[in-house]
Design a protein around this motif. Structure first.
Motif, PDB file in Angstrom:
ATOM      1  N   ARG A 186      54.296   9.674 -74.117  1.00 50.71           N
ATOM      2  CA  ARG A 186      52.991   9.096 -73.796  1.00 50.71           C
ATOM      3  C   ARG A 186      52.183   9.966 -72.832  1.00 50.71           C
ATOM      4  O   ARG A 186      51.069   9.609 -72.461  1.00 50.71           O
ATOM      5  CB  ARG A 186      53.172   7.706 -73.188  1.00 50.71           C
ATOM      6  N   ARG A 187      52.744  11.079 -72.408  1.00 52.79           N
ATOM      7  CA  ARG A 187      52.059  12.016 -71.509  1.00 52.79           C
ATOM      8  C   ARG A 187      51.632  11.326 -70.209  1.00 52.79           C
ATOM      9  O   ARG A 187      50.509  11.508 -69.714  1.00 52.79           O
ATOM     10  CB  ARG A 187      50.842  12.637 -72.202  1.00 52.79           C
ATOM     11  N   GLU A 188      52.512  10.515 -69.658  1.00 50.63           N
ATOM     12  CA  GLU A 188      52.172   9.741 -68.461  1.00 50.63           C
ATOM     13  C   GLU A 188      52.256  10.561 -67.182  1.00 50.63           C
ATOM     14  O   GLU A 188      51.554  10.274 -66.211  1.00 50.63           O
ATOM     15  CB  GLU A 188      53.101   8.525 -68.353  1.00 50.63           C
ATOM     16  N   GLU A 189      53.131  11.556 -67.140  1.00 55.57           N
ATOM     17  CA  GLU A 189      53.286  12.334 -65.924  1.00 55.57           C
ATOM     18  C   GLU A 189      53.209  13.826 -66.239  1.00 55.57           C
ATOM     19  O   GLU A 189      53.484  14.264 -67.359  1.00 55.57           O
ATOM     20  CB  GLU A 189      54.628  12.020 -65.242  1.00 55.57           C
ATOM     21  N   ALA A 190      52.802  14.584 -65.229  1.00 49.53           N
ATOM     22  CA  ALA A 190      52.696  16.033 -65.388  1.00 49.53           C
ATOM     23  C   ALA A 190      54.080  16.675 -65.287  1.00 49.53           C
ATOM     24  O   ALA A 190      55.041  16.056 -64.817  1.00 49.53           O
ATOM     25  CB  ALA A 190      51.760  16.596 -64.331  1.00 49.53           C
ATOM     26  N   GLY A 191      54.174  17.912 -65.730  1.00 50.45           N
ATOM     27  CA  GLY A 191      55.426  18.658 -65.596  1.00 50.45           C
ATOM     28  C   GLY A 191      56.212  18.776 -66.891  1.00 50.45           C
ATOM     29  O   GLY A 191      57.314  19.328 -66.880  1.00 50.45           O
ATOM     30  N   HIS A 192      55.646  18.299 -67.996  1.00 52.39           N
ATOM     31  CA  HIS A 192      56.335  18.386 -69.280  1.00 52.39           C
ATOM     32  C   HIS A 192      55.551  19.344 -70.178  1.00 52.39           C
ATOM     33  O   HIS A 192      54.353  19.164 -70.404  1.00 52.39           O
ATOM     34  CB  HIS A 192      56.463  17.000 -69.909  1.00 52.39           C
ATOM     35  N   TRP A 193      56.238  20.352 -70.685  1.00 53.99           N
ATOM     36  CA  TRP A 193      55.589  21.476 -71.354  1.00 53.99           C
ATOM     37  C   TRP A 193      56.034  21.617 -72.811  1.00 53.99           C
ATOM     38  O   TRP A 193      57.098  21.118 -73.191  1.00 53.99           O
ATOM     39  CB  TRP A 193      55.898  22.777 -70.610  1.00 53.99           C
ATOM     40  N   GLU A 194      55.209  22.311 -73.584  1.00 49.36           N
ATOM     41  CA  GLU A 194      55.572  22.753 -74.927  1.00 49.36           C
ATOM     42  C   GLU A 194      55.560  24.273 -74.927  1.00 49.36           C
ATOM     43  O   GLU A 194      54.778  24.894 -74.194  1.00 49.36           O
ATOM     44  CB  GLU A 194      54.585  22.209 -75.963  1.00 49.36           C
ATOM     45  N   MET A 195      56.419  24.878 -75.761  1.00 54.84           N
ATOM     46  CA  MET A 195      56.609  26.323 -75.684  1.00 54.84           C
ATOM     47  C   MET A 195      56.773  26.923 -77.078  1.00 54.84           C
ATOM     48  O   MET A 195      57.333  26.296 -77.987  1.00 54.84           O
ATOM     49  CB  MET A 195      57.847  26.622 -74.822  1.00 54.84           C
ATOM     50  N   ASP A 196      56.280  28.156 -77.233  1.00 58.17           N
ATOM     51  CA  ASP A 196      56.401  28.851 -78.510  1.00 58.17           C
ATOM     52  C   ASP A 196      56.214  30.348 -78.276  1.00 58.17           C
ATOM     53  O   ASP A 196      55.851  30.775 -77.180  1.00 58.17           O
ATOM     54  CB  ASP A 196      55.341  28.329 -79.495  1.00 58.17           C
ATOM     55  N   LEU A 197      56.452  31.137 -79.321  1.00 64.19           N
ATOM     56  CA  LEU A 197      56.202  32.573 -79.286  1.00 64.19           C
ATOM     57  C   LEU A 197      55.092  32.919 -80.265  1.00 64.19           C
ATOM     58  O   LEU A 197      55.008  32.350 -81.350  1.00 64.19           O
ATOM     59  CB  LEU A 197      57.453  33.373 -79.664  1.00 64.19           C
ATOM     60  N   VAL A 198      54.246  33.864 -79.891  1.00 58.93           N
ATOM     61  CA  VAL A 198      53.232  34.411 -80.790  1.00 58.93           C
ATOM     62  C   VAL A 198      53.599  35.868 -81.034  1.00 58.93           C
ATOM     63  O   VAL A 198      53.649  36.667 -80.093  1.00 58.93           O
ATOM     64  CB  VAL A 198      51.822  34.312 -80.175  1.00 58.93           C
ATOM     65  N   VAL A 199      53.878  36.199 -82.283  1.00 59.18           N
ATOM     66  CA  VAL A 199      54.313  37.556 -82.612  1.00 59.18           C
ATOM     67  C   VAL A 199      53.103  38.417 -82.955  1.00 59.18           C
ATOM     68  O   VAL A 199      52.023  37.918 -83.287  1.00 59.18           O
ATOM     69  CB  VAL A 199      55.309  37.558 -83.787  1.00 59.18           C
ATOM     70  N   GLY A 200      53.292  39.719 -82.881  1.00 61.77           N
ATOM     71  CA  GLY A 200      52.197  40.644 -83.129  1.00 61.77           C
ATOM     72  C   GLY A 200      52.383  41.447 -84.398  1.00 61.77           C
ATOM     73  O   GLY A 200      52.837  40.933 -85.423  1.00 61.77           O
ATOM     74  N   LYS A 201      52.054  42.707 -84.316  1.00 60.41           N
ATOM     75  CA  LYS A 201      52.107  43.616 -85.455  1.00 60.41           C
ATOM     76  C   LYS A 201      53.527  43.712 -86.004  1.00 60.41           C
ATOM     77  O   LYS A 201      54.483  43.780 -85.231  1.00 60.41           O
ATOM     78  CB  LYS A 201      51.621  44.991 -84.999  1.00 60.41           C
ATOM     79  N   PRO A 202      53.690  43.677 -87.326  1.00 54.84           N
ATOM     80  CA  PRO A 202      55.033  43.806 -87.901  1.00 54.84           C
ATOM     81  C   PRO A 202      55.751  45.055 -87.388  1.00 54.84           C
ATOM     82  O   PRO A 202      55.148  46.115 -87.238  1.00 54.84           O
ATOM     83  CB  PRO A 202      54.767  43.904 -89.409  1.00 54.84           C
ATOM     84  N   LYS A 203      57.026  44.882 -87.088  1.00 50.43           N
ATOM     85  CA  LYS A 203      57.912  45.943 -86.601  1.00 50.43           C
ATOM     86  C   LYS A 203      57.633  46.346 -85.150  1.00 50.43           C
ATOM     87  O   LYS A 203      58.274  47.266 -84.633  1.00 50.43           O
ATOM     88  CB  LYS A 203      57.844  47.174 -87.507  1.00 50.43           C
ATOM     89  N   SER A 204      56.668  45.662 -84.498  1.00 54.89           N
ATOM     90  CA  SER A 204      56.455  45.925 -83.075  1.00 54.89           C
ATOM     91  C   SER A 204      57.213  44.866 -82.279  1.00 54.89           C
ATOM     92  O   SER A 204      57.313  43.717 -82.692  1.00 54.89           O
ATOM     93  CB  SER A 204      54.967  45.892 -82.718  1.00 54.89           C
ATOM     94  N   LYS A 205      57.748  45.236 -81.143  1.00 54.93           N
ATOM     95  CA  LYS A 205      58.622  44.337 -80.389  1.00 54.93           C
ATOM     96  C   LYS A 205      57.908  43.357 -79.464  1.00 54.93           C
ATOM     97  O   LYS A 205      58.294  42.193 -79.392  1.00 54.93           O
ATOM     98  CB  LYS A 205      59.634  45.173 -79.586  1.00 54.93           C
ATOM     99  N   PRO A 206      56.900  43.755 -78.701  1.00 51.17           N
ATOM    100  CA  PRO A 206      56.299  42.828 -77.728  1.00 51.17           C
ATOM    101  C   PRO A 206      55.724  41.575 -78.381  1.00 51.17           C
ATOM    102  O   PRO A 206      55.154  41.625 -79.476  1.00 51.17           O
ATOM    103  CB  PRO A 206      55.195  43.676 -77.090  1.00 51.17           C
ATOM    104  N   VAL A 207      55.873  40.452 -77.687  1.00 52.28           N
ATOM    105  CA  VAL A 207      55.361  39.160 -78.158  1.00 52.28           C
ATOM    106  C   VAL A 207      54.758  38.418 -76.968  1.00 52.28           C
ATOM    107  O   VAL A 207      54.893  38.846 -75.820  1.00 52.28           O
ATOM    108  CB  VAL A 207      56.482  38.302 -78.790  1.00 52.28           C
ATOM    109  N   LEU A 208      54.097  37.299 -77.251  1.00 50.67           N
ATOM    110  CA  LEU A 208      53.569  36.446 -76.193  1.00 50.67           C
ATOM    111  C   LEU A 208      54.359  35.146 -76.155  1.00 50.67           C
ATOM    112  O   LEU A 208      54.579  34.515 -77.194  1.00 50.67           O
ATOM    113  CB  LEU A 208      52.093  36.128 -76.430  1.00 50.67           C
TER     114      LEU A 208
END
Length: 343
Positions: A186-208
């Protein structure tokens, strides 16, 4: 070729006039301008006038005449525009949706949605007001001289086709989203997060690594050298050191994420640098991105600044910080058109 679904613009009418003077066939004109042949014939009829030569009269096409008739016909369709003659208000909305900055430059990554532009106008003190559906209607009818539906982020982007999904395995032994407490849901209190990765160019390693707080929609974005689980853990280790144990526990109570391999080292991820448990983790069902919809929506915003195929090895921390700051100040409907920074 996909046919255009809007009225012919002034510039397109001038192109038509020039092509007709050059004796270009109607079929080629239609193909070049992106309209069907019947639309071209209708447009020629609209702008037709009798040109008197020395010995004879001939029918010609005038772009100016056609444009005047078009404007008059549009005006006759209904009452006066709700936006009225408030040109400053119209320009403010247009600039926001085009990404015009204070110095006059255009940054398309910073475009506002129509609804967000209206919220910004209200906050700026404009007395004129229209609803979101009316604003979309104005854009479709090309009331704004420099704005079309193609300039809008959601309507202007190309939709991917035939993308292969990565095969993910569900892990029933790990805490699933069905066991997440109702207070978090219900999103009643702060401090609860959602997380994911955003990938970039194929065969490149760095991500967000992208994270968003579920209640206030506060964003956090980190550049990682690779997709390894150790790189994800290192972010939280550094945050624990920076914030201190007490503040970290208050800031991060739980994380909701997917079944990506970079998040599945559960015991290592929840283990604090102080030796105890640092937060709870809940895993979404496989192929159920909507279960962490806030982060998915944020990732769509990420793609405005860093489109698919971006080489994140060439993206600086300063650029990421600039995007995170812009996102913190972007008004959200779910927040009553306030921004995360205002909360």
């Amino acid at each position: 070729m996909t046919k255009k679904q809007h009225y012919m613009t002034r510039d397109e009418r001038y192109q038509l006039e020039a092509l007709l003077k050059a004796k270009v066939p109607i079929s080629k004109i239609a193909k070049q301008l992106g309209f069907c042949r019947q639309t071209i014939y209708n447009e020629i009829e609209r702008g037709a006038y009798i040109h008197t030569c020395e010995w004879w009269d001939e029918v010609r096409y005038s772009a100016d005449r056609a444009q005047q008739l078009h404007v008059r016909n549009q005006t006759a369709k209904g009452g006066q525009l709700k936006i009225g003659n408030d040109h400053a208000y119209a320009k403010f909305l247009e600039d926001k949706m085009r990404g015009v900055q204070e110095d006059g430059s255009i940054d398309r990554r910073k475009r506002y949605s129509p609804a967000a532009a209206l919220a910004a106008a209200r906050k700026a003190g404009y007395k004129t007001s229209v609803c979101t559906s009316t604003l979309y209607s104005y854009i479709t009818k090309q009331i704004f001289p420099k704005l079309t539906n193609r300039d809008l982020w959601e309507k202007g982007k190309k939709k991917p086709h035939g993308e292969k999904q990565e095969r993910r395995v569900a892990h029933p032994a790990l805490p699933g989203i069905t066991s997440r407490p109702e207070a978090i849901n219900r999103r009643e209190e702060a401090g609860h997060w959602e997380m994911d990765l955003v990938v970039g160019k194929p065969k490149s390693k760095p991500v967000l690594l992208t994270m968003i707080e579920r209640k206030k929609r506060e964003p956090m974005i980190f550049k990682l050298p690779d997709k390894r689980a150790a790189s994800v853990r290192r972010v939280f280790d550094q945050l624990e050191k920076k914030l201190g144990k007490t503040k970290f526990r208050k800031t991060f109570r739980s994380i909701t994420t997917d079944n990506g391999s970079e998040f599945l080292e559960y015991q290592e991820l929840i283990r604090s640098i102080h030796g105890d448990r640092r937060f709870d983790i809940y895993y979404c069902h496989s192929y159920s991105a909507w279960e962490k919809g806030s982060d998915e929506n944020m990732n769509r915003m990420v793609r405005r600044w860093f489109p698919k195929g971006t080489d994140f090895s060439k993206v600086t921390k300063k650029e990421i910080a600039e995007f995170q700051d812009w996102l913190c100040h972007y008004p959200r409907k779910i927040l009553g058109w306030k921004s995360p920074s205002e909360l």
